[in-house]
Write a protein that holds these residues in place. Structure first.
Motif, PDB file in Angstrom:
ATOM      1  N   TRP A  36      44.473  35.741  40.003  1.00 34.06           N
ATOM      2  CA  TRP A  36      45.589  35.668  40.952  1.00 34.06           C
ATOM      3  C   TRP A  36      46.390  36.960  40.831  1.00 34.06           C
ATOM      4  O   TRP A  36      46.717  37.401  39.722  1.00 34.06           O
ATOM      5  N   PHE A  37      46.702  37.508  41.971  1.00 35.83           N
ATOM      6  CA  PHE A  37      47.512  38.710  42.052  1.00 35.83           C
ATOM      7  C   PHE A  37      48.678  38.421  42.986  1.00 35.83           C
ATOM      8  O   PHE A  37      48.645  37.459  43.754  1.00 35.83           O
ATOM      9  N   GLN A  39      51.936  40.434  45.453  1.00 37.03           N
ATOM     10  CA  GLN A  39      52.492  41.669  45.986  1.00 37.03           C
ATOM     11  C   GLN A  39      53.798  41.359  46.693  1.00 37.03           C
ATOM     12  O   GLN A  39      53.828  40.599  47.663  1.00 37.03           O
ATOM     13  N   ALA A  40      54.857  41.944  46.183  1.00 33.17           N
ATOM     14  CA  ALA A  40      56.175  41.829  46.795  1.00 33.17           C
ATOM     15  C   ALA A  40      56.367  42.998  47.759  1.00 33.17           C
ATOM     16  O   ALA A  40      55.709  44.036  47.613  1.00 33.17           O
ATOM     17  N   PRO A  41      57.266  42.869  48.737  1.00 29.21           N
ATOM     18  CA  PRO A  41      57.487  43.955  49.693  1.00 29.21           C
ATOM     19  C   PRO A  41      57.843  45.264  48.996  1.00 29.21           C
ATOM     20  O   PRO A  41      58.702  45.292  48.109  1.00 29.21           O
ATOM     21  N   GLY A  42      57.137  46.321  49.352  1.00 34.30           N
ATOM     22  CA  GLY A  42      57.402  47.624  48.782  1.00 34.30           C
ATOM     23  C   GLY A  42      56.840  47.841  47.396  1.00 34.30           C
ATOM     24  O   GLY A  42      57.060  48.904  46.797  1.00 34.30           O
ATOM     25  N   GLU A  43      56.135  46.854  46.887  1.00 33.01           N
ATOM     26  CA  GLU A  43      55.589  46.951  45.541  1.00 33.01           C
ATOM     27  C   GLU A  43      54.060  46.985  45.580  1.00 33.01           C
ATOM     28  O   GLU A  43      53.445  46.617  46.574  1.00 33.01           O
ATOM     29  N   GLU A  44      53.459  47.434  44.481  1.00 32.81           N
ATOM     30  CA  GLU A  44      52.014  47.403  44.378  1.00 32.81           C
ATOM     31  C   GLU A  44      51.553  45.984  44.021  1.00 32.81           C
ATOM     32  O   GLU A  44      52.294  45.208  43.441  1.00 32.81           O
ATOM     33  N   ARG A  45      50.302  45.712  44.367  1.00 34.84           N
ATOM     34  CA  ARG A  45      49.726  44.423  44.014  1.00 34.84           C
ATOM     35  C   ARG A  45      49.493  44.393  42.512  1.00 34.84           C
ATOM     36  O   ARG A  45      48.866  45.295  41.944  1.00 34.84           O
ATOM     37  N   GLU A  46      49.952  43.346  41.852  1.00 33.78           N
ATOM     38  CA  GLU A  46      49.850  43.261  40.404  1.00 33.78           C
ATOM     39  C   GLU A  46      49.133  41.977  39.982  1.00 33.78           C
ATOM     40  O   GLU A  46      49.177  40.960  40.667  1.00 33.78           O
ATOM     41  N   MET A  47      48.478  42.069  38.831  1.00 40.16           N
ATOM     42  CA  MET A  47      47.772  40.921  38.280  1.00 40.16           C
ATOM     43  C   MET A  47      48.770  39.918  37.749  1.00 40.16           C
ATOM     44  O   MET A  47      49.734  40.279  37.100  1.00 40.16           O
ATOM     45  N   VAL A  48      48.521  38.650  38.030  1.00 37.87           N
ATOM     46  CA  VAL A  48      49.331  37.567  37.501  1.00 37.87           C
ATOM     47  C   VAL A  48      48.573  36.831  36.401  1.00 37.87           C
ATOM     48  O   VAL A  48      49.086  36.623  35.302  1.00 37.87           O
ATOM     49  N   ALA A  49      47.347  36.433  36.717  1.00 37.31           N
ATOM     50  CA  ALA A  49      46.532  35.691  35.760  1.00 37.31           C
ATOM     51  C   ALA A  49      45.068  35.821  36.143  1.00 37.31           C
ATOM     52  O   ALA A  49      44.743  36.037  37.310  1.00 37.31           O
ATOM     53  N   ALA A  50      44.206  35.686  35.152  1.00 36.43           N
ATOM     54  CA  ALA A  50      42.764  35.763  35.400  1.00 36.43           C
ATOM     55  C   ALA A  50      42.052  34.779  34.493  1.00 36.43           C
ATOM     56  O   ALA A  50      42.547  34.444  33.407  1.00 36.43           O
ATOM     57  N   ILE A  51      40.879  34.329  34.943  1.00 37.74           N
ATOM     58  CA  ILE A  51      40.131  33.330  34.187  1.00 37.74           C
ATOM     59  C   ILE A  51      38.644  33.579  34.350  1.00 37.74           C
ATOM     60  O   ILE A  51      38.179  33.978  35.428  1.00 37.74           O
ATOM     61  N   SER A  52      37.918  33.361  33.288  1.00 40.98           N
ATOM     62  CA  SER A  52      36.468  33.447  33.376  1.00 40.98           C
ATOM     63  C   SER A  52      35.932  32.224  34.098  1.00 40.98           C
ATOM     64  O   SER A  52      36.529  31.146  34.028  1.00 40.98           O
ATOM     65  N   TRP A  53      34.809  32.396  34.803  1.00 42.39           N
ATOM     66  CA  TRP A  53      34.269  31.272  35.565  1.00 42.39           C
ATOM     67  C   TRP A  53      33.537  30.291  34.655  1.00 42.39           C
ATOM     68  O   TRP A  53      33.385  29.122  35.002  1.00 42.39           O
ATOM     69  N   ARG A  54      33.062  30.763  33.530  1.00 40.24           N
ATOM     70  CA  ARG A  54      32.513  29.919  32.476  1.00 40.24           C
ATOM     71  C   ARG A  54      33.302  30.214  31.218  1.00 40.24           C
ATOM     72  O   ARG A  54      33.924  31.254  31.088  1.00 40.24           O
ATOM     73  N   GLY A  55      33.282  29.337  30.269  1.00 40.72           N
ATOM     74  CA  GLY A  55      34.033  29.577  29.046  1.00 40.72           C
ATOM     75  C   GLY A  55      35.507  29.328  29.223  1.00 40.72           C
ATOM     76  O   GLY A  55      35.943  28.681  30.185  1.00 40.72           O
ATOM     77  N   SER A  56      36.311  29.868  28.329  1.00 39.80           N
ATOM     78  CA  SER A  56      37.730  29.530  28.289  1.00 39.80           C
ATOM     79  C   SER A  56      38.646  30.744  28.253  1.00 39.80           C
ATOM     80  O   SER A  56      39.785  30.649  27.831  1.00 39.80           O
ATOM     81  N   SER A  63      55.045  38.869  32.313  1.00 35.88           N
ATOM     82  CA  SER A  63      56.163  38.316  33.072  1.00 35.88           C
ATOM     83  C   SER A  63      55.996  36.828  33.398  1.00 35.88           C
ATOM     84  O   SER A  63      56.972  36.172  33.758  1.00 35.88           O
ATOM     85  N   VAL A  64      54.770  36.298  33.274  1.00 30.77           N
ATOM     86  CA  VAL A  64      54.555  34.894  33.637  1.00 30.77           C
ATOM     87  C   VAL A  64      54.085  34.046  32.462  1.00 30.77           C
ATOM     88  O   VAL A  64      53.924  32.824  32.603  1.00 30.77           O
ATOM     89  N   LYS A  65      53.852  34.671  31.324  1.00 28.92           N
ATOM     90  CA  LYS A  65      53.384  33.904  30.160  1.00 28.92           C
ATOM     91  C   LYS A  65      54.367  32.792  29.808  1.00 28.92           C
ATOM     92  O   LYS A  65      55.585  33.013  29.773  1.00 28.92           O
ATOM     93  N   GLY A  66      53.815  31.612  29.563  1.00 27.23           N
ATOM     94  CA  GLY A  66      54.649  30.469  29.225  1.00 27.23           C
ATOM     95  C   GLY A  66      55.172  29.720  30.426  1.00 27.23           C
ATOM     96  O   GLY A  66      55.694  28.604  30.287  1.00 27.23           O
ATOM     97  N   ARG A  67      55.043  30.301  31.625  1.00 26.29           N
ATOM     98  CA  ARG A  67      55.517  29.631  32.842  1.00 26.29           C
ATOM     99  C   ARG A  67      54.374  29.298  33.797  1.00 26.29           C
ATOM    100  O   ARG A  67      54.425  28.283  34.488  1.00 26.29           O
ATOM    101  N   PHE A  68      53.374  30.151  33.861  1.00 26.98           N
ATOM    102  CA  PHE A  68      52.250  29.961  34.777  1.00 26.98           C
ATOM    103  C   PHE A  68      51.008  29.584  33.985  1.00 26.98           C
ATOM    104  O   PHE A  68      50.805  30.052  32.857  1.00 26.98           O
ATOM    105  N   THR A  69      50.156  28.776  34.596  1.00 25.62           N
ATOM    106  CA  THR A  69      48.887  28.388  33.988  1.00 25.62           C
ATOM    107  C   THR A  69      47.775  28.494  35.023  1.00 25.62           C
ATOM    108  O   THR A  69      47.881  27.907  36.104  1.00 25.62           O
ATOM    109  N   ILE A  70      46.735  29.222  34.681  1.00 27.68           N
ATOM    110  CA  ILE A  70      45.564  29.329  35.554  1.00 27.68           C
ATOM    111  C   ILE A  70      44.503  28.375  35.034  1.00 27.68           C
ATOM    112  O   ILE A  70      44.321  28.208  33.824  1.00 27.68           O
ATOM    113  N   SER A  71      43.816  27.719  35.947  1.00 23.31           N
ATOM    114  CA  SER A  71      42.757  26.788  35.574  1.00 23.31           C
ATOM    115  C   SER A  71      41.709  26.776  36.673  1.00 23.31           C
ATOM    116  O   SER A  71      41.927  27.349  37.754  1.00 23.31           O
TER     117      SER A  71
END
Length: 123
Positions: A36-37, A39-56, A63-71
């Motif tokens: 997940w990435f 992009q706010a207005p006037g800003e570059e697109r930034e990574m939020v979270a990433a996950i492997s398709w297999r494994g864990s 900036s999002v650790k502890g608040r966002f969860t990717i699954s």
């Protein structure tokens, strides 16, 4: 080719929660990682979270650790982003991305992109 479709964006008050979904279709057997990435207005697109398709393997922006969860749900070819304690600075268009190699954090490493979904956080 892999096609990605995001959903779940919207308007939420600061401190609230949203869950974004990204459904993959097409050659999904080629996917090795998704992210997940945003992009706010006037800003570059930034990574939020990433996950492997297999494994864990998961990765988060500081900036999002502890608040966002990717699954993911492999049976549904869907990846999720649970966003809690949303802040005005989280407001952006959120994009789902996929790649055919191991998980990565750079937007240039991703082959496929969704159209994006708007997240608006009111203070």
């Amino acid at each position: 080719q892999v096609h990605l479709a995001e959903s779940g964006g919207g308007l939420v008050q600061a401190g609230g929660s949203l869950r974004l979904s990204c459904a993959a279709s097409g050659l999904t057997f080629t996917i090795r990682a998704m992210g997940w990435f945003r992009q706010a207005p006037g800003e570059e697109r930034e990574m939020v979270a990433a996950i492997s398709w297999r494994g864990s393997s998961t990765h988060y922006a500081d900036s999002v650790k502890g608040r966002f969860t990717i699954s993911r749900d492999n049976a549904k070819n869907t990846v999720y982003l649970q966003m809690n304690d949303l802040k005005p600075q989280d407001m952006a268009v959120y994009y789902c991305a996929a790649r055919n190699y191991i998980v990565a954090m750079d937007r240039d490493d991703y082959n496929y992109w969704g159209q994006g979904t708007q997240v608006t956080v009111s203070s």
